[in-house]
Design an enzyme around this catalytic site. Structure first.
Site, PDB file in Angstrom:
ATOM      1  CB  CYS A 142      -0.984  -0.024   1.163  1.00  0.00           C
ATOM      2  SG  CYS A 142      -2.363   1.136   0.960  1.00  0.00           S
ATOM      3  CG  HIS A 235      -4.016  -3.195   3.078  1.00  0.00           C
ATOM      4  ND1 HIS A 235      -2.856  -3.177   3.828  1.00  0.00           N
ATOM      5  CD2 HIS A 235      -4.287  -1.908   2.755  1.00  0.00           C
ATOM      6  CE1 HIS A 235      -2.439  -1.920   3.961  1.00  0.00           C
ATOM      7  NE2 HIS A 235      -3.280  -1.133   3.314  1.00  0.00           N
ATOM      8  CD  GLU A 237      -1.980  -6.744   4.583  1.00  0.00           C
ATOM      9  OE1 GLU A 237      -1.987  -5.545   4.933  1.00  0.00           O
ATOM     10  OE2 GLU A 237      -1.860  -7.107   3.395  1.00  0.00           O
TER      11      GLU A 237
END
Length: 312
Positions: A142, A235, A237
């Site tokens: 990011c 993202h 994750e």
């Protein structure tokens, strides 16, 4: 194989409950094996959440991982206790003489500032420069990806008219590159950002290749040759409720925030969010660890600076 994390790190209980094999430092020292040395530069404000999210995807592979945590020197975290920082984090000065198989640079909530206005920008530049000779493969996430593209290649970030907020469908553009080996043609990734990097700016740099993108979210994944640097704009994750908590935080603060797109069933914030990105997240990080790090890193970690395997 397990991920080795510091004793008493809060992520331990969470990951153990999810049947992810976690090994603490105490047990790891009894094993005769060289785990992959992964350094995590955590720039996120909610550090415990980020530690857990990344330990989850890094730890769910057949490889043994030793995770080291660092944070910018002199930057006081407002959302993480000082006791936690002192117990589990080191400064860059404490690790800079070492070499690492991989480095992960997270995002940060500073995207509307110019890079040079960020208080830890000089230190981050030093770490990114150091990574060229002390890290085999670096994964930028990011804002960390935007910072890496700007530092290494002079690519600017651009402010969006509206915050990119939600879970978006992406297309694999280069299925032959090992980072997306095993992926379907399309996959989903969460995004939460106010800035972006233009495709034309990336394509103007011969050393860079776009691997995946989204009609709504733009470029997602970019790599350099052999994947020594990988830049991810979203993202993967994130937990199921990460965007929900961010949405509720802004609503409670009176911020004019849109409902995350493609996230709540029927765009109803009262309904449980649909999680359709976890399998892709695990595969993405497993591919990075296996193909960009393990398969190509030197057998002797001290040879990373030479850029060759010890049996060559």
């Amino acid at each position: 194989m397990p991920i080795k994390i510091p004793n008493q790190l809060p992520a331990t209980n969470t990951l153990t409950a999810e049947n992810i094999f976690v090994m603490t430092e105490t047990r790891a020292i009894t094993q005769d094996i060289r785990p992959l040395q992964i350094l995590l530069l955590n720039l996120m404000p909610t550090k415990v959440d980020t530690e857990t999210q990344l330990a989850r995807v890094l730890g769910n592979t057949p490889l043994q991982i030793e995770l080291e945590l660092i944070a910018p020197r002199g930057h006081v975290s407002k959302n993480t206790s000082q006791a936690h920082m002192l117990a589990f984090y080191k400064s860059f000065d404490e690790v800079k003489e070492r070499t690492f198989d991989g480095l992960v640079i997270t995002g940060a909530p500073v995207e509307l500032l110019d890079f040079e206005e960020v208080d830890y920008w000089p230190e981050l530049c030093g770490i990114m420069e150091w990574s060229k000779t002390h890290v085999h493969s670096t994964l930028h996430i990011c804002w960390g990806a935007q910072a890496g593209l700007y530092y290494h290649y002079g690519i600017p970030k651009r402010v969006l008219d509206h915050k990119l907020f939600g879970v978006f469908q992406h297309t694999v553009e280069d299925p032959n590159f090992i980072l997306f080996r095993g992926f379907d043609d399309t996959f989903w990734v969460p995004h939460s950002r106010n800035t972006t990097v233009d495709r034309a700016d990336i394509e103007a740099v011969p050393e860079l290749k776009i691997l995946a993108s989204s009609p709504e979210a733009g470029v997602y994944a970019v790599k350099t040759a052999q994947g020594r640097q990988v830049f991810l704009m979203g993202h993967a994750e994130y937990d199921r409720d990460t965007l929900y908590r961010e949405y509720q935080r802004d609503v409670n603060a009176g911020v004019d925030i849109q409902i995350p797109r493609h996230y709540f069933p029927g765009d109803d914030p009262c309904k449980k969010p649909m999680m359709n990105w976890r399998s892709c997240a695990h595969l993405l990080y497993a591919n990075w660890l296996n193909y960009c790090v393990y398969q190509t890193a030197p057998y002797d970690i001290r040879d990373i600076e030479k850029g060759v395997r010890t049996d060559d």
